[in-house]
Design an enzyme around this catalytic site. Structure first.
Site, PDB file in Angstrom:
ATOM      1  N   CYS A 110       7.767 -11.832   3.950  1.00  0.00           N
ATOM      2  CA  CYS A 110       8.463 -12.237   5.174  1.00  0.00           C
ATOM      3  C   CYS A 110       8.109 -13.661   5.638  1.00  0.00           C
ATOM      4  O   CYS A 110       8.780 -14.212   6.506  1.00  0.00           O
ATOM      5  CB  CYS A 110       8.152 -11.240   6.280  1.00  0.00           C
TER       6      CYS A 110
ATOM      7  N   ILE B 202       7.991  -9.106  -9.889  1.00  0.00           N
ATOM      8  CA  ILE B 202       9.336  -8.510  -9.930  1.00  0.00           C
ATOM      9  C   ILE B 202      10.259  -9.305 -10.862  1.00  0.00           C
ATOM     10  O   ILE B 202      11.162  -8.738 -11.483  1.00  0.00           O
ATOM     11  CB  ILE B 202       9.887  -8.398  -8.486  1.00  0.00           C
TER      12      ILE B 202
ATOM     13  N   ASP C 257       4.092  -4.310  -7.450  1.00  0.00           N
ATOM     14  CA  ASP C 257       3.571  -5.330  -6.531  1.00  0.00           C
ATOM     15  C   ASP C 257       2.660  -6.243  -7.341  1.00  0.00           C
ATOM     16  O   ASP C 257       2.061  -5.843  -8.330  1.00  0.00           O
ATOM     17  CB  ASP C 257       2.789  -4.692  -5.370  1.00  0.00           C
ATOM     18  N   ILE C 258       2.533  -7.470  -6.841  1.00  0.00           N
ATOM     19  CA  ILE C 258       1.764  -8.486  -7.559  1.00  0.00           C
ATOM     20  C   ILE C 258       0.307  -8.537  -7.082  1.00  0.00           C
ATOM     21  O   ILE C 258      -0.524  -9.220  -7.679  1.00  0.00           O
ATOM     22  CB  ILE C 258       2.489  -9.863  -7.379  1.00  0.00           C
TER      23      ILE C 258
ATOM     24  N   GLY D 129       3.878   1.993   2.125  1.00  0.00           N
ATOM     25  CA  GLY D 129       4.434   2.489   3.393  1.00  0.00           C
ATOM     26  C   GLY D 129       5.746   3.227   3.166  1.00  0.00           C
ATOM     27  O   GLY D 129       5.996   4.286   3.744  1.00  0.00           O
TER      28      GLY D 129
ATOM     29  N   ILE E 103       0.832  -1.214   0.000  1.00  0.00           N
ATOM     30  CA  ILE E 103       0.000   0.000   0.000  1.00  0.00           C
ATOM     31  C   ILE E 103       0.869   1.268   0.000  1.00  0.00           C
ATOM     32  O   ILE E 103       0.341   2.371   0.064  1.00  0.00           O
ATOM     33  CB  ILE E 103      -0.984   0.012   1.192  1.00  0.00           C
TER      34      ILE E 103
ATOM     35  N   ASN F 296       0.620  -6.290   6.549  1.00  0.00           N
ATOM     36  CA  ASN F 296       1.811  -6.537   5.716  1.00  0.00           C
ATOM     37  C   ASN F 296       2.684  -5.307   5.595  1.00  0.00           C
ATOM     38  O   ASN F 296       3.776  -5.375   5.036  1.00  0.00           O
ATOM     39  CB  ASN F 296       1.366  -6.887   4.286  1.00  0.00           C
TER      40      ASN F 296
ATOM     41  N   SER G  53      11.625 -14.241  -6.112  1.00  0.00           N
ATOM     42  CA  SER G  53      11.741 -12.937  -6.785  1.00  0.00           C
ATOM     43  C   SER G  53      12.860 -12.098  -6.156  1.00  0.00           C
ATOM     44  O   SER G  53      13.539 -11.344  -6.843  1.00  0.00           O
ATOM     45  CB  SER G  53      10.421 -12.176  -6.729  1.00  0.00           C
TER      46      SER G  53
ATOM     47  N   SER H   3      10.366  -4.302   0.786  1.00  0.00           N
ATOM     48  CA  SER H   3      10.011  -5.212   1.882  1.00  0.00           C
ATOM     49  C   SER H   3       9.615  -6.541   1.255  1.00  0.00           C
ATOM     50  O   SER H   3       8.439  -6.778   1.010  1.00  0.00           O
ATOM     51  CB  SER H   3       8.794  -4.735   2.673  1.00  0.00           C
TER      52      SER H   3
HETATM   53  C1  LIG Z   1       5.668  -7.343   3.225  1.00  0.00           C
HETATM   54  S1  LIG Z   1       4.617  -6.858   1.943  1.00  0.00           S
HETATM   55  C2  LIG Z   1       5.215  -5.265   1.549  1.00  0.00           C
HETATM   56  C3  LIG Z   1       4.368  -4.194   2.098  1.00  0.00           C
HETATM   57  C4  LIG Z   1       4.706  -2.788   1.725  1.00  0.00           C
HETATM   58  N1  LIG Z   1       6.017  -2.345   2.135  1.00  0.00           N
HETATM   59  C5  LIG Z   1       3.633  -1.836   2.293  1.00  0.00           C
HETATM   60  O1  LIG Z   1       3.977  -0.797   2.835  1.00  0.00           O
HETATM   61  O2  LIG Z   1       2.456  -2.181   2.192  1.00  0.00           O
HETATM   62  C6  LIG Z   1       5.195  -7.824   0.609  1.00  0.00           C
HETATM   63  C7  LIG Z   1       4.520  -7.506  -0.712  1.00  0.00           C
HETATM   64  O3  LIG Z   1       5.195  -8.208  -1.753  1.00  0.00           O
HETATM   65  C8  LIG Z   1       4.272  -8.517  -2.746  1.00  0.00           C
HETATM   66  N2  LIG Z   1       4.894  -9.577  -3.578  1.00  0.00           N
HETATM   67  C9  LIG Z   1       5.200 -10.837  -3.202  1.00  0.00           C
HETATM   68  N3  LIG Z   1       5.825 -11.486  -4.201  1.00  0.00           N
HETATM   69  C10 LIG Z   1       5.936 -10.615  -5.231  1.00  0.00           C
HETATM   70  C11 LIG Z   1       6.507 -10.704  -6.547  1.00  0.00           C
HETATM   71  N4  LIG Z   1       7.077 -11.833  -6.975  1.00  0.00           N
HETATM   72  N5  LIG Z   1       6.431  -9.616  -7.346  1.00  0.00           N
HETATM   73  C12 LIG Z   1       5.838  -8.471  -6.911  1.00  0.00           C
HETATM   74  N6  LIG Z   1       5.297  -8.328  -5.671  1.00  0.00           N
HETATM   75  C13 LIG Z   1       5.347  -9.386  -4.853  1.00  0.00           C
HETATM   76  C14 LIG Z   1       3.019  -8.921  -1.989  1.00  0.00           C
HETATM   77  O4  LIG Z   1       1.854  -8.781  -2.787  1.00  0.00           O
HETATM   78  C15 LIG Z   1       3.054  -7.925  -0.809  1.00  0.00           C
HETATM   79  O5  LIG Z   1       2.273  -6.785  -1.070  1.00  0.00           O
END
Ligand SMILES: C[S@@+](CC[C@H](N)C(=O)[O-])C[C@H]1O[C@@H](n2cnc3c(N)ncnc32)[C@H](O)[C@@H]1O
Length: 326
Positions: free
Chosen positions: A70, A48, A25-26, A12, A10, A312, A89, A67
């Protein structure tokens, strides 16, 4: 700085430092919230692993905030580390990093990441690319915010760090500012939408992390908030601690008395309902995570989705402090 925000969620990171050129983001729901708040940023809905060196070079960026997922490192999870498909990724990105002209980097992840094989790969890549780096374990309650969210952070850049600025951040568990009380972030909730359901009251009330308006703490809000109780976030009551203690004492007495089960449940329900336990609203959680008031969600994003996305996300104040080092 011209920033690429990977795993942008979102936004952050974008909230903490408003210079993001491109985000990826996916998750389409996260991207909808991102675009709602940052309509002028090029926000890509995609994987990514689809970002080639050429595509990134064309973005003309010099800084990466990220980020990565996790779940492969969480202490309560399976800790599959490099074998978890969700790290693919990130490993891909580390593979292309030496070919990119990136000058600064900030990474956030859960506690446990620092012990992983992926962490070793990350640090090895930073060294190979000639980065100076600093690692931290920080929680917003160390910086005056009444919320715990202890996370691993790494900041890296091509020039050496100014050690005096680094020393301004809390060392180990040091609290450099006492947190304010929750009263400051509470909304005037008049609907029963946020009330803890009766079934949860009856089955889980002993596991609640109860907080009051004069508390200066709350626990980490995870993506399961609202659906699970244990370890997912705090529960608010407008009552005092003395009133809560009194009810819990009466509940204990109630289990010892010889009462038929139906009457017992009725008494317990009434006692617990009197405490008006409720979940924090998404706006209140935004405040605890230091998102500004103008940050919002499109009306089509449900309350449950908001909890998941916030669970997240990151604490913007902690990240903003770390960005000062860059
Ligand atoms: C820990 S969250 C990050 C949150 C972000 N920093 C925020 O402020 O909301 C991890 C994010 O990675 C995304 N994600 C996971 N695998 C991905 C990929 N292969 N390519 C793009 N985005 C990915 C997920 O959809 C998720 O929104």
């Amino acid at each position: 700085m011209k920033i690429l925000e990977l795993y942008s969620g979102i936004g952050g990171m974008h909230t903490a430092f408003k210079k993001v050129v491109c985000a990826i983001d996916i998750n389409p729901t996260a991207n909808k919230v991102y675009a709602h708040n940052f309509p002028t940023t090029n926000s890509i809905n995609g994987n990514i692993e689809g970002l080639t060196v050429n595509k990134i070079k064309k973005m003309n960026i010099d800084t990466v905030f990220m980020s990565p997922p996790c779940q492969p490192f969480t202490q309560l999870g399976l800790q599959l580390d490099i074998h978890d498909p969700r790290t693919k990724s990130f490993i891909y990105f580390l593979g292309i990093l030496p070919e990119l002209d990136i000058k600064r980097l900030l990474l956030e992840n859960v506690r446990g990441f620092e012990l992983s094989e992926v962490h070793n790969m990350f640090i090895t890549t930073l060294k190979k690319c000639g980065f100076h780096y600093k690692e931290f374990m920080l929680s917003p309650n160390q910086l005056g915010e009444p919320n715990r969210r202890r996370r691993y952070y790494c900041v890296a850049k091509k020039e050496p760090f100014d050690e005096a600025t680094v020393a301004n951040l809390p060392q180990n568990d040091e609290i450099i500012q006492d947190p304010y009380t929750l009263e400051k972030i509470l909304e005037d909730v008049t609907t029963d939408e946020y009330n803890v359901p009766i079934k949860m009251l009856l089955n889980k009330s002993k596991l609640f992390d109860i907080v009051y308006k004069d508390s200066n703490r709350s626990c980490c809000f995870t993506k399961s908030y609202g659906r699970y109780i244990e370890g997912s976030g705090s529960i608010f009551t407008p009552k005092t601690m003395a009133e809560v203690d009194d009810v819990y004492e009466r509940l204990n007495e109630n289990t010892q008395d010889e009462i038929d089960p139906e009457t017992r449940i009725k008494i317990e329900t009434e006692l617990l309902k009197s405490l008006q336990f409720r979940f924090f609203t998404s706006r209140e959680i935004c405040r605890l995570m230091c998102f500004p008031e103008e940050f919002g969600f499109p009306a089509s994003v449900t309350n449950r989705q908001r909890y998941t996305l916030l669970g997240n996300s990151i604490n913007c104040k902690v990240v903003a402090e770390l960005m000062k080092l860059l």
